[in-house]
Design a protein around this motif. Structure first.
Motif, PDB file in Angstrom:
ATOM      1  N   ALA A 107      -0.027   3.716  10.092  1.00 52.81           N
ATOM      2  CA  ALA A 107      -0.234   4.485   8.858  1.00 52.81           C
ATOM      3  C   ALA A 107       0.822   4.098   7.830  1.00 52.81           C
ATOM      4  O   ALA A 107       1.512   4.948   7.273  1.00 52.81           O
ATOM      5  N   GLY A 108       0.992   2.805   7.607  1.00 53.84           N
ATOM      6  CA  GLY A 108       1.916   2.350   6.568  1.00 53.84           C
ATOM      7  C   GLY A 108       3.108   1.600   7.119  1.00 53.84           C
ATOM      8  O   GLY A 108       3.265   1.423   8.339  1.00 53.84           O
ATOM      9  N   ALA A 109       3.962   1.155   6.189  1.00 53.01           N
ATOM     10  CA  ALA A 109       5.108   0.320   6.562  1.00 53.01           C
ATOM     11  C   ALA A 109       6.170   1.111   7.324  1.00 53.01           C
ATOM     12  O   ALA A 109       6.802   0.586   8.238  1.00 53.01           O
ATOM     13  N   THR A 110       6.364   2.373   6.964  1.00 50.50           N
ATOM     14  CA  THR A 110       7.387   3.184   7.648  1.00 50.50           C
ATOM     15  C   THR A 110       7.081   3.241   9.137  1.00 50.50           C
ATOM     16  O   THR A 110       7.964   3.017   9.981  1.00 50.50           O
ATOM     17  N   ASP A 113      15.027   2.453   3.638  1.00 56.35           N
ATOM     18  CA  ASP A 113      15.443   3.569   4.499  1.00 56.35           C
ATOM     19  C   ASP A 113      14.647   3.670   5.801  1.00 56.35           C
ATOM     20  O   ASP A 113      15.156   4.189   6.794  1.00 56.35           O
ATOM     21  N   SER A 114      13.408   3.183   5.794  1.00 48.82           N
ATOM     22  CA  SER A 114      12.608   3.268   7.025  1.00 48.82           C
ATOM     23  C   SER A 114      13.155   2.334   8.102  1.00 48.82           C
ATOM     24  O   SER A 114      12.806   2.463   9.275  1.00 48.82           O
ATOM     25  N   ILE A 115      14.016   1.417   7.734  1.00 49.97           N
ATOM     26  CA  ILE A 115      14.751   0.595   8.707  1.00 49.97           C
ATOM     27  C   ILE A 115      16.115   1.239   8.963  1.00 49.97           C
ATOM     28  O   ILE A 115      16.533   1.431  10.107  1.00 49.97           O
ATOM     29  N   ASN A 157      13.346  -8.011  -0.672  1.00 47.74           N
ATOM     30  CA  ASN A 157      13.955  -6.693  -0.869  1.00 47.74           C
ATOM     31  C   ASN A 157      13.185  -5.883  -1.909  1.00 47.74           C
ATOM     32  O   ASN A 157      12.751  -6.425  -2.928  1.00 47.74           O
ATOM     33  N   ASN A 158      13.045  -4.580  -1.646  1.00 49.64           N
ATOM     34  CA  ASN A 158      12.198  -3.746  -2.506  1.00 49.64           C
ATOM     35  C   ASN A 158      12.866  -3.297  -3.803  1.00 49.64           C
ATOM     36  O   ASN A 158      12.207  -2.734  -4.667  1.00 49.64           O
ATOM     37  N   GLU A 159      14.155  -3.541  -3.964  1.00 55.44           N
ATOM     38  CA  GLU A 159      14.799  -3.169  -5.235  1.00 55.44           C
ATOM     39  C   GLU A 159      15.137  -4.389  -6.086  1.00 55.44           C
ATOM     40  O   GLU A 159      15.064  -4.344  -7.303  1.00 55.44           O
ATOM     41  N   SER A 181      10.961  -8.578  10.641  1.00 55.20           N
ATOM     42  CA  SER A 181      11.072  -8.611   9.190  1.00 55.20           C
ATOM     43  C   SER A 181      10.084  -7.639   8.561  1.00 55.20           C
ATOM     44  O   SER A 181       8.910  -7.603   8.912  1.00 55.20           O
ATOM     45  N   ASP A 182      10.606  -6.845   7.631  1.00 49.39           N
ATOM     46  CA  ASP A 182       9.761  -5.952   6.840  1.00 49.39           C
ATOM     47  C   ASP A 182       9.281  -6.782   5.645  1.00 49.39           C
ATOM     48  O   ASP A 182      10.045  -7.068   4.734  1.00 49.39           O
ATOM     49  N   ALA A 183       8.007  -7.178   5.699  1.00 51.58           N
ATOM     50  CA  ALA A 183       7.469  -8.035   4.629  1.00 51.58           C
ATOM     51  C   ALA A 183       6.531  -7.241   3.714  1.00 51.58           C
ATOM     52  O   ALA A 183       5.661  -7.821   3.060  1.00 51.58           O
ATOM     53  N   ILE A 214       3.718  -5.326   7.516  1.00 52.16           N
ATOM     54  CA  ILE A 214       3.032  -5.505   6.226  1.00 52.16           C
ATOM     55  C   ILE A 214       2.422  -4.170   5.802  1.00 52.16           C
ATOM     56  O   ILE A 214       2.239  -3.274   6.630  1.00 52.16           O
ATOM     57  N   SER A 215       2.126  -4.054   4.513  1.00 51.93           N
ATOM     58  CA  SER A 215       1.651  -2.779   3.991  1.00 51.93           C
ATOM     59  C   SER A 215       0.517  -2.985   2.990  1.00 51.93           C
ATOM     60  O   SER A 215       0.608  -3.846   2.111  1.00 51.93           O
ATOM     61  N   ALA A 216      -0.540  -2.178   3.120  1.00 54.56           N
ATOM     62  CA  ALA A 216      -1.651  -2.256   2.157  1.00 54.56           C
ATOM     63  C   ALA A 216      -1.228  -1.679   0.812  1.00 54.56           C
ATOM     64  O   ALA A 216      -1.627  -2.169  -0.246  1.00 54.56           O
ATOM     65  N   ALA A 217      -0.387  -0.646   0.870  1.00 57.11           N
ATOM     66  CA  ALA A 217      -0.020   0.098  -0.350  1.00 57.11           C
ATOM     67  C   ALA A 217       0.712  -0.769  -1.375  1.00 57.11           C
ATOM     68  O   ALA A 217       0.686  -0.476  -2.571  1.00 57.11           O
ATOM     69  N   LYS A 218       1.362  -1.844  -0.913  1.00 58.73           N
ATOM     70  CA  LYS A 218       2.098  -2.719  -1.839  1.00 58.73           C
ATOM     71  C   LYS A 218       1.292  -3.992  -2.124  1.00 58.73           C
ATOM     72  O   LYS A 218       1.788  -4.928  -2.727  1.00 58.73           O
ATOM     73  N   THR A 219       0.058  -4.020  -1.596  1.00 61.76           N
ATOM     74  CA  THR A 219      -0.758  -5.238  -1.699  1.00 61.76           C
ATOM     75  C   THR A 219      -2.098  -4.914  -2.364  1.00 61.76           C
ATOM     76  O   THR A 219      -3.109  -5.497  -2.038  1.00 61.76           O
TER      77      THR A 219
HETATM   78  N1  PMP Z   1       9.541  -1.010   3.414  1.00 60.05           N
HETATM   79  C1  PMP Z   1       9.649  -1.412   2.134  1.00 60.05           C
HETATM   80  C2  PMP Z   1      10.355  -2.696   1.829  1.00 60.05           C
HETATM   81  C3  PMP Z   1       9.117  -0.620   1.113  1.00 60.05           C
HETATM   82  O1  PMP Z   1       9.239  -1.021  -0.163  1.00 60.05           O
HETATM   83  C4  PMP Z   1       8.458   0.593   1.437  1.00 60.05           C
HETATM   84  C5  PMP Z   1       7.875   1.476   0.353  1.00 60.05           C
HETATM   85  N2  PMP Z   1       8.759   1.781  -0.672  1.00 60.05           N
HETATM   86  C6  PMP Z   1       8.368   0.945   2.792  1.00 60.05           C
HETATM   87  C7  PMP Z   1       8.911   0.126   3.747  1.00 60.05           C
HETATM   88  C8  PMP Z   1       7.690   2.228   3.207  1.00 60.05           C
HETATM   89  O2  PMP Z   1       6.323   2.158   2.973  1.00 60.05           O
HETATM   90  P1  PMP Z   1       5.386   3.424   3.213  1.00 60.05           P
HETATM   91  O3  PMP Z   1       5.981   4.532   2.415  1.00 60.05           O
HETATM   92  O4  PMP Z   1       4.049   2.989   2.706  1.00 60.05           O
HETATM   93  O5  PMP Z   1       5.389   3.709   4.660  1.00 60.05           O
END
Ligand code: PMP
Length: 386
Positions: free
Chosen positions: A67-70, A102-104, A146-148, A182-184, A205-210
């Motif tokens: 259910a997502g990248a987290t 933060d999820s890592i 990196n996400n930032e 790796s969080d891609a 990988i994540s659908a929400a960022k793709t």
């Molecule tokens: N990893 C990275 C690099 C992210 O940018 C994000 C979303 N900001 C997440 C994980 C977490 O994704 P989600 O909230 O869809 O689980």
């Protein structure tokens, strides 16, 4: 509205929505059901998984839908739990980059993980990585992008270092496994990804960022790794992620992957041009992520100004930007990423993150630059006048 926060969320296209729609209406069946229409849904689901996996050079059976990248990131860390005494190894088991999401960071902290330093440009300090790997290290987690900052990490180089360490362990009879995760999430819509070429054992990988739906992600898992499920129940996803499959979400993810892969090169070319246009037009900023980052990420520092205020003022003019990761910003936390690259507090406070996306046009960028300049000028004037 001018939306410049694509690292936080990407819109779903009409095509993706259309691909998903039948699975809410006519083809709503539970893929585990025994009748024929349900079996067709199960087959469509597997095909969609194969498409998603193919985009990273893997097979459908190599990925676990989450259910997502987290959740995918949390699941990756269960590679550790088989037979390792956590208390005894605290601090030595896991290494992760100081700039990770933060999820890592939060899950790594549970294992007493140790941070690997980054250089001022956001790229991993390979010397620090080498110095921190011990015979007890089992998992190293480094985001591809990196996400930032949008920084691209040299994963192939890192996996070569890890391979050498594994060989050395083998020679010395050290049996501890060593995995690279790796969080891609931020990379899939912008870079060609191939798990074998990157040399990773686990990849998120994540659908929400793709440009797919939110709440859908996947974890690639190499064959030699045994994970522990985070949820138990009906045994879906080979027992690693029980719960009725999110069929529409996975179909949408596959369609989004197909679409973004098709436009990958043209999008990157477009972002390069848009970034140049934006930077040419803007006034009075310091560019924070100058090198080694994707062109769709633009981090600007307005020294002496309060970025939080700038965001609200820009929102009034319908320009949407961020200060950093949306989840950290909502808690009022200062960016650990900008801290990790050594930016002083005052500069962190004045930093804005703009992330470009597929729907942005040159006209929008010119308009956004004009509005940002006006808002910044207004703030400077307000401060001058006390
Ligand atoms: N990893 C990275 C690099 C992210 O940018 C994000 C979303 N900001 C997440 C994980 C977490 O994704 P989600 O909230 O869809 O689980």
């Amino acid at each position: 509205m001018i939306y410049l926060d694509h690292a936080a969320a990407t819109p779903v296209s009409e095509k993706v929505l259309a691909a998903m729609k039948p699975y809410f209406l006519d083809d709503f069946f539970n893929p585990s059901a025994a009748y024929l229409p349900a079996k067709k849904v199960a087959s469509d689901y597997e095909m969609a998984k194969a498409t998603i996996a193919h985009a990273i050079g893997a097979k459908g059976s190599d990925i676990v839908i989450t259910a997502g990248a987290t959740e995918a990131n949390n699941l990756a860390f269960t590679a550790l739990t088989s037979g390792c005494p956590l208390e005894a190894s605290a601090g030595k088991l896991v290494l992760y980059l100081a700039t990770e999401h933060d999820s890592i960071r939060r899950v790594a902290e549970r294992y007493g993980g140790t941070e690997i330093k980054v250089q001022k440009n956001g790229v991993i300090d390979l010397g620090d990585l080498k110095a921190k790997i011990t015979d007890e290290t089992q998992l190293i987690s480094i985001a591809l992008v990196n996400n930032e900052l949008g920084t691209i990490q040299p994963l192939a180089e890192i996996s070569t270092i890890i391979r050498e360490i594994k060989l050395d362990r083998l020679k010395r009879g050290v049996k501890t496994p060593l995995y690279l995760h790796s969080d891609a999430s931020q990379a899939l819509n912008l870079l060609e990804i191939n798990v074998a070429r990157l040399g990773v054992d686990l990849l998120t990988i994540s659908a929400a960022k793709t440009y797919g739906p939110k709440g859908v992600g996947a974890l690639y898992v190499s064959h030699d790794i045994r994970l522990q499920p985070l949820t138990v129940g009906g045994g879906q996803e080979r027992g690693l992620r029980s719960g009725t499959e999110n069929v529409a979400g996975v179909i949408g993810f596959a369609e989004a992957v197909r679409e973004t892969k098709e436009h990958l090169n043209s999008n990157r070319k477009k972002y390069k041009e848009l970034k140049k246009t934006l930077l040419d037009e803007l006034q009075g900023y310091e560019l924070v992520n100058k090198k080694h980052s994707l062109d769709s990420f633009i981090v600007l520092c307005y020294n002496g100004l309060d970025a939080e205020r700038l965001i609200f003022l820009l929102e009034d003019r319908e320009v949407y930007v961020a200060t950093g990761a949306a989840c950290a910003a909502s808690k009022g936390e200062k960016s650990h990423v900008l801290k990790a690259i050594g930016l002083p507090e005052a500069e962190i406070a004045g930093s804005l993150r703009l992330t470009l996306g597929q729907t942005n046009t040159k006209e929008q960028i010119l308009e956004a630059a004009k509005i940002i300049n006006e808002v910044v000028e207004g703030e400077k004037k307000r401060l001058r006048n006390g």
